[in-house]
Design an enzyme around this catalytic site. Sequence first.
Site, short mmCIF file in Angstrom:
data_model
loop_
_atom_site.label_atom_id
_atom_site.label_comp_id
_atom_site.label_asym_id
_atom_site.label_seq_id
_atom_site.Cartn_x
_atom_site.Cartn_y
_atom_site.Cartn_z
N GLY A 45 0.84 -1.19 0.00
CA GLY A 45 0.00 0.00 0.00
C GLY A 45 0.87 1.24 0.00
CD GLN A 50 3.17 5.80 2.84
OE1 GLN A 50 2.18 5.25 2.36
NE2 GLN A 50 4.18 5.12 3.36
CB CYS A 96 5.09 2.41 7.62
SG CYS A 96 4.58 3.88 6.73
CG LEU A 97 6.51 1.17 1.64
CD1 LEU A 97 5.95 1.43 0.25
CD2 LEU A 97 7.59 0.10 1.61
CG HIS A 138 -0.77 1.07 7.36
ND1 HIS A 138 0.08 0.80 8.41
CD2 HIS A 138 -0.06 1.80 6.46
CE1 HIS A 138 1.26 1.35 8.15
NE2 HIS A 138 1.21 1.96 6.97
CD GLU A 139 -1.01 2.44 2.75
OE1 GLU A 139 -0.67 3.63 2.58
OE2 GLU A 139 -0.21 1.55 3.07
CG HIS A 142 0.06 6.82 5.51
ND1 HIS A 142 1.16 7.38 6.13
CD2 HIS A 142 0.34 5.51 5.36
CE1 HIS A 142 2.06 6.44 6.34
NE2 HIS A 142 1.58 5.29 5.89
#
Length: 187
Positions: A45, A50, A96-97, A138-139, A142
């Site tokens: 994701g 991000q 997380c990226l 999660h996304e 963000h």
Amino acid sequence: MKLPIVAYGDPVLKKVATEIPKDYPNLQELIANMFDTMYNASGVGLAAPQIGLSVRLFIVDITDRDEPEYQDFKKVFINPTIIEETGELWDFNEGCLSIPDIREDIKRKENVFLSYYDENLTHHEEMFTGMAARVIQHEYDHIEGKLFTDKLGPLKRAMIKSRLDAISRGAIKVGYKMKFPNANKKR
């Protein structure tokens, strides 16, 4: 095109994102670039904040040929709104990226009912369960200016603070392009 992923500590990750208008310029190109970026970083994701854009857009691809419900689970979420989260809370080790090399157990509800637009600006209201619900939540966090680390207790946050600071300074090695907000600051 692969875009740099914004690292922990950048203010864009803590802002509530704004809605995307129907005439948003180069939307399809942005979506394609986000998928390229996510795949390059081996993610499942990626949210627009991000990559430094404070807009209500995220993408998910949890395609798994071995799981019938995720045979082809690649989706775009534009201007999503969570209508309801239901079910039991369950722990899962999330990463997380934007926060590489840190993973923690996070509790989330097992179901999420969502209103959103897809890449063709078609409106949907849909229930997601299990892993799909988790990745979506999660996304979604963000675009609400929240990170999974915000869900940790004070002791756990204190224990990982030095690692988070190292990430924001760029004092880590990652296999994808990142933008570090405090790269020039000394310890």
